[in-house]
Structures are given as C-alpha cells and as structure tokens.
Design an enzyme around this catalytic site. Sequence first.
Site, PDB file in Angstrom:
ATOM      1  N   HIS A  25       0.838  -1.197   0.000  1.00  0.00           N
ATOM      2  CA  HIS A  25       0.000   0.000   0.000  1.00  0.00           C
ATOM      3  C   HIS A  25       0.876   1.251   0.000  1.00  0.00           C
ATOM      4  O   HIS A  25       0.638   2.183  -0.787  1.00  0.00           O
ATOM      5  CB  HIS A  25      -0.910  -0.005   1.230  1.00  0.00           C
ATOM      6  CG  HIS A  25      -1.674   1.271   1.435  1.00  0.00           C
ATOM      7  ND1 HIS A  25      -2.982   1.421   1.038  1.00  0.00           N
ATOM      8  CD2 HIS A  25      -1.311   2.462   1.989  1.00  0.00           C
ATOM      9  CE1 HIS A  25      -3.386   2.650   1.334  1.00  0.00           C
ATOM     10  NE2 HIS A  25      -2.381   3.301   1.910  1.00  0.00           N
ATOM     11  N   GLU A  26       1.883   1.259   0.853  1.00  0.00           N
ATOM     12  CA  GLU A  26       2.761   2.423   0.918  1.00  0.00           C
ATOM     13  C   GLU A  26       3.620   2.560  -0.339  1.00  0.00           C
ATOM     14  O   GLU A  26       3.948   3.677  -0.751  1.00  0.00           O
ATOM     15  CB  GLU A  26       3.641   2.344   2.170  1.00  0.00           C
ATOM     16  CG  GLU A  26       2.878   2.319   3.484  1.00  0.00           C
ATOM     17  CD  GLU A  26       1.906   3.479   3.634  1.00  0.00           C
ATOM     18  OE1 GLU A  26       2.159   4.551   3.064  1.00  0.00           O
ATOM     19  OE2 GLU A  26       0.886   3.301   4.330  1.00  0.00           O
ATOM     20  N   HIS A  29       1.990   4.656  -2.819  1.00  0.00           N
ATOM     21  CA  HIS A  29       2.204   6.110  -2.664  1.00  0.00           C
ATOM     22  C   HIS A  29       3.625   6.495  -3.089  1.00  0.00           C
ATOM     23  O   HIS A  29       3.842   7.526  -3.726  1.00  0.00           O
ATOM     24  CB  HIS A  29       2.010   6.523  -1.199  1.00  0.00           C
ATOM     25  CG  HIS A  29       0.625   6.350  -0.680  1.00  0.00           C
ATOM     26  ND1 HIS A  29      -0.491   6.848  -1.318  1.00  0.00           N
ATOM     27  CD2 HIS A  29       0.161   5.727   0.440  1.00  0.00           C
ATOM     28  CE1 HIS A  29      -1.575   6.554  -0.622  1.00  0.00           C
ATOM     29  NE2 HIS A  29      -1.205   5.873   0.447  1.00  0.00           N
TER      30      HIS A  29
END
Length: 440
Positions: A25-26, A29
Amino acid sequence: MSEVLLWVVGIAAAAVGVAVSIALHEVGHLLPAKRFGIKVTQYMVGFGPTLFSRRRGETEYGVKAIPLGGYVRMIGMFPPGPDGRVKASSTGRWALMAEEARQASSVEVAPGEEHRTFTSKPVWQRIVVMFGGPFVNLVLALVLTAIAVSAIGQPGLVPRLSAVSQCVLPAGSTATTCAPGDPLAPGAAAGLRPGDEVVQFDGRPVQSWNQLSAAIRDHGGQAVDLVVVREGQRVPLTVTPVLTRREAVDADGRPTGGTREVGFLGVSPSIAVVRTGLDEVPGVVGQQVQTVAGIVVRLPQRLYDVAQAAFGTAARDPEGPIGIVGIGRLAGEANALPAVIPGDELAERTSRLVSLLAGLNVALFVFNLIPLLPFDGGHIAGALWEVVKKGIFRLRRRPDPGPVDVAKAMPVAYGVSILLVGMSVLLLYADIVRPVTLNR
C-alpha cells in the site's frame, strides 16, 4: 499436523499477509511520488519505535514496532497560509492546529526545494499519489481472489446428484425414511440416480447447482426435458417437478424467510471443488467492496452492536467489523478447520487464507478512501475540492485561489484519529472476550 500447529501457521500467514499488504500500500504512494519529483524522506511500515531502517538516497526505509499501518513522509503536505506564511492569522484553537500542521510540513522543505513539495504539484498528480495506496490494495484483492476462487477453487455444490429421494415429504418433516402412502418423488419416478450429472435442463446448459435448483423451483407442475451424464453417456429424461411448499430462498439459495410453493424434484447436489471464471472475479470483489462500504456507512451502529456483544449478552455479528486480533484468530481457525473435500487439504486451507487476505485488502481499499483526514481519501477530497473551487473562480473571472488549505481540516483529523484509537481498543477487547468464529 496438529490443530495447534495449524492455528499457528494460519496466524503467521495472516501476519505476513497483513504486513505485505500494508507495505505494498505504501509502495503505491512511494512510486508515483518519486516519479513526479516529490521529495520522500521516509518509507515506514508500522508505527512507534524504529526496529530497522536504512537510508538510500534521500529516503529512509524502515520497519517500526507497532504493525498497525505505515506511512510515506513527503515534504510540503500542507500549503502555506493565504498570506504565504505558515503562521496562523488567528490565535483560535482550530487555527493553531492548522498552524502546527503547516509548520511540521514546512520544516523539511529546504531552500530551493519548494518545487518538490506535495502541494506544489498539479492536482491530478496529487490524486494519483494518494490514490496509489488504495489502488494497490484493490489490485491485490483482485489477484488474491482470482487465486483463491479461480486458480485453486473452493468447495461448492455441483449438479452431480449425491442422493435421489424416493418420496415427497412435507416441509419441516423430520422423517428419514418413506412411509407407505407417501407420494413418489418426481426425480426417482423419472429414473434419476445418484451419480448422475445434470448437464441440461429445459433445453439450457446447466452451469451450477444454484442455476439448476432455481430452474427446478420455477417449473413446478411442468414436464421438462433434461439430460444427465451417466457412466460417460448422455441420457435424456423427462421430469415433472411437483408443487410443494418449501422455504423461500433467493437466486443464490439463501433463505429469505417464510415459505412458498415451488417445484420439487427430490434430488441433492454433491460437494466438489468449484472454480469461478476469471471474468467473474471483478464481480466477486465488487460485491465485497459494496459490503464493506455498507459497514463503513453504518459504522457507528456497527460499533454499538460490537459494544453490546462485548459488554453484554448480544451475539457478535459475523459480518461486522473485526480488529487485527480477530483477523489473526479467523486465519488460525480457518487453517485448522478440516477439509470439506478429502484428498487435498493443503489447497483448501490455502484458498481459505488467500480469500481472507483478499477480504482484508478490500477493507483497506474502502477505509482508506473515506474522505476525511488522516485517510488518503481526505487528501483526495481536498484535491477534488480544489478543482471545483478553481473552476468556480475561473467562471467568475477571479484570480486563481491557489491550493486548498487542507491544514484547516486538522481538527477533524485529530478527532478521527481519536475515534480510530477508541475503535481499535473496542475491537481488540471484543475480539478477545467475544470473538467472531467460523461455523464448524
């Protein structure tokens, strides 16, 4: 393998799966932020004290002690105030919160790096950066669901007959044998036998047991041609389902309450590995997204129900929210459950755990899109409002208002954070004293 060891393996697999899902998920980003030239100072999995970290270039990569999330630190997440300064123009409590957020955001912006801040980038780039994390979770949910239901498969009902009733028993009857005078069941009267695989009903191919069951219910009192495969040969038969009162169910075979008159044939399905087509995977995940979104919309009521179960005598809703301890418990229990279909227990247990992780990623996708800070959706909402606001100013021939001051929403972010902590504590307690369990 002992049940205790199976529990440990399941919990360990869930822990690794959660950590990988958060880490990816990170990454969702991190990669677009670097691609757009935003300076990223930290990439961390977890919160609290740092267990391990290593600096590569301008970014520190590491793992922290509390595995309940992660973050990517980008410089300039909040814009300066309307006058171009970070200092608040008011001494009010809310204004001071916004000022603190701006100051913390501006500390890492070195002279000459103003063009590398998050808020200096075009709106569409900011949206891509913030949506990247939830998007990765959505992709993971699709991939994991495809593995679980399409590649491995799951136990399900198939239109291969495991039993053929010899008589028609009234709804609710507890009798296990036919008595003299009981009417002959239409399936047995037509010559159906256990082991027959129904491949055609009323001229239409049969793809699933639910499809066949629904067709039988809809053809009460009607003579219907069907085809079965028996010992490798196609055998045509004619059946006439009788009308009888049975429990009402929906298209998926789930009880809807009450009874109604439907067609009855007197046959039972078999259990086998069922593989869902890849084209159906988006629909499966879409239904999960809809379910989780419904939980989010009704979250206050759902949490009240959890509290009622944890501190009272109410039953815990298996479809309600659960915490990280509950996820681990479900993973351990799912891995310890005996296989429904003997012969390949490893595949069945793997499918259960992969499905659980797919559902977790669906939850991460939906929750992170809540349009409030500190969720990713809060920054996305701010960027979208900026588009709308600039459009309105443009129509009115007024000067560009500049970036939306998301820092003004920090009081909301603090409030949401407090609620999240409270929710986590409640779910932790409920998962310990009144856990959600799988049906054995």
